[in-house]
Design a protein around this motif. Structure first.
Motif, PDB file in Angstrom:
ATOM      1  N   LYS A 187      41.022  86.570  46.027  1.00  0.00           N
ATOM      2  CA  LYS A 187      42.075  85.595  46.258  1.00  0.00           C
ATOM      3  C   LYS A 187      41.856  84.411  45.331  1.00  0.00           C
ATOM      4  O   LYS A 187      40.923  84.394  44.532  1.00  0.00           O
ATOM      5  CB  LYS A 187      42.078  85.168  47.729  1.00  0.00           C
ATOM      6  CG  LYS A 187      42.581  86.251  48.676  1.00  0.00           C
ATOM      7  CD  LYS A 187      42.652  85.731  50.088  1.00  0.00           C
ATOM      8  CE  LYS A 187      43.172  86.808  51.032  1.00  0.00           C
ATOM      9  NZ  LYS A 187      44.589  87.100  50.799  1.00  0.00           N
ATOM     10  N   ASP A 202      46.309  90.479  46.220  1.00  0.00           N
ATOM     11  CA  ASP A 202      45.453  89.566  46.980  1.00  0.00           C
ATOM     12  C   ASP A 202      45.915  88.115  46.866  1.00  0.00           C
ATOM     13  O   ASP A 202      45.455  87.258  47.623  1.00  0.00           O
ATOM     14  CB  ASP A 202      44.000  89.675  46.508  1.00  0.00           C
ATOM     15  CG  ASP A 202      43.320  90.922  47.028  1.00  0.00           C
ATOM     16  OD1 ASP A 202      43.842  91.502  47.999  1.00  0.00           O
ATOM     17  OD2 ASP A 202      42.282  91.317  46.466  1.00  0.00           O
ATOM     18  N   ASP A 220      48.675  83.294  50.300  1.00  0.00           N
ATOM     19  CA  ASP A 220      47.455  82.478  50.337  1.00  0.00           C
ATOM     20  C   ASP A 220      47.762  80.988  50.286  1.00  0.00           C
ATOM     21  O   ASP A 220      46.851  80.166  50.128  1.00  0.00           O
ATOM     22  CB  ASP A 220      46.520  82.858  49.185  1.00  0.00           C
ATOM     23  CG  ASP A 220      47.151  82.627  47.824  1.00  0.00           C
ATOM     24  OD1 ASP A 220      48.364  82.322  47.776  1.00  0.00           O
ATOM     25  OD2 ASP A 220      46.442  82.766  46.808  1.00  0.00           O
TER      26      ASP A 220
END
Length: 355
Positions: free
Chosen positions: A65, A210, A214
């Motif tokens: 991430k 990923d 986030d």
């Protein structure tokens, strides 16, 4: 006199047998304590392993991430400053660093990728400069020289042509806490290449999955944070506001800690019982030795020829096993005479037990 010595040797033999029983009991208790200690070490090892998993598993799950870097730590003078940092996505923070002159290079994982740079915050002092180079070295003319004249609206998004980007940051010795920037760096793949990951809505760039959900706008159109199903799963896959993986590992760790505490308490109780048993048996042995290894001046024989002890008074200094008391007081016994007394002991003990 021989019977008196035989009585002493017989009592010594009984004392030795009791000590052997005590040693067996202590050995059994020690064996139990050792087993408990081994179990405690086993639980402790399992706790350490699961603690390591607790630390590493969430980190590995979020390893690709967005990585967060801070200019103050990146610009320290050590060999790591010269390394190329491979990233799928990163956020570079700066706040009022002074007297810096450092160079940082980022690299994509694939040669088919390149970098997209976008500022979420940009406010530099007029004497501070951020040079962006399209390549792996800070040479030739920079792609852009950012200073106090630029803002995040004027700079907009920047794309490199290579899979490297190099930043050179130079500051003076004055500034305020409002000075700095927040730079989002994302590895993207052009639409002409096959994308098996996530495709941004507006520009068609392909980014790593990923980087979705986030909280960072990697696509510049916020489409990576607007994926309804994926981002909803990210937010609902929690227990008490905590990620499920963290929750499970914390519960397991608490259970292991509780088990280790119970094992530790059990070991303490066993050792305390062992110490109490040892102290009691030692006191009994000392009392028995004091009764049977004293003066023999007041001993007399009965009609049956059996030696009894009607009353015995210990002298101020008791005897011991190596120099037992005789009819004439305390003296050293000859080795041969002691052997003879030992041979007479079984007959005397037998007669004494019959009576």
């Amino acid at each position: 006199m021989v019977a008196n010595y035989s009585n002493t040797m017989c009592n010594i033999k009984k004392t030795i047998l009791k000590i052997e029983r005590l040693m067996c009991t202590t050995t059994a208790t020690s064996t139990a304590a050792a087993a408990a200690a081994a179990a405690a070490r086993k639980w402790h090892l399992m706790f350490l392993i699961l603690s390591a998993l607790l630390i590493q598993t969430p980190y590995q799950a979020a390893a690709e991430k967005s990585k967060h870097y801070y200019m103050q730590s990146l610009c320290k003078n050590h060999f790591l400053q010269q390394l190329y940092r491979k990233i799928d996505g990163a956020v570079l923070w700066s706040q009022n660093e002074r007297n810096l002159d450092c160079i940082i290079t980022f690299q994509t994982y694939s040669i088919l990728q390149r970098f997209m740079l976008r500022f979420d915050m940009l406010q530099l002092d007029c004497n501070d400069h951020l040079y962006v180079y399209d390549g792996e070295h800070a040479v030739a003319t920079p792609k852009i020289d950012i200073s106090c004249r630029q803002t995040k609206q004027t700079v907009s998004s920047m794309l490199t042509r290579t899979n490297f980007v190099t930043l050179k940051y130079v500051t003076d010795n004055w500034g305020t806490d409002a000075n700095g920037f927040k730079l989002v760096i994302t590895s993207v793949k052009d639409p002409r290449h096959t994308c098996k990951d996530f495709t941004c809505s507006t520009n068609g760039f392909c980014i790593h999955p990923d980087l979705l959900c986030d909280g960072i706008n990697h696509c510049s159109d916020n489409s990576d944070e607007s994926v309804h199903n994926l981002c909803q799963n990210e937010t609902t896959n929690t227990v008490f506001g905590m990620d499920v993986t963290w929750f499970v590992l914390i519960v397991v760790s608490l259970l292991l800690i509780l088990s280790a505490i119970i094992v530790g308490i059990s070991i303490c109780v066993c050792r305390r019982q062992e110490d109490n048993t040892t102290n009691q048996n030692t006191a009994i042995q000392l009392h028995h030795t004091a009764e049977t290894n004293g003066s023999s001046k007041h001993l007399h024989y009965t009609h049956g020829g059996t030696l009894t002890r009607d009353h015995t008074q210990l002298p101020p200094t008791s005897g011991n096993w190596h120099h037992p008391a005789g009819p004439y007081g305390y003296h050293r016994i000859l080795h041969n005479y002691l052997k003879m007394a030992t041979k007479v002991r079984p007959i005397w003990c037998l007669a004494n037990s019959v009576n």
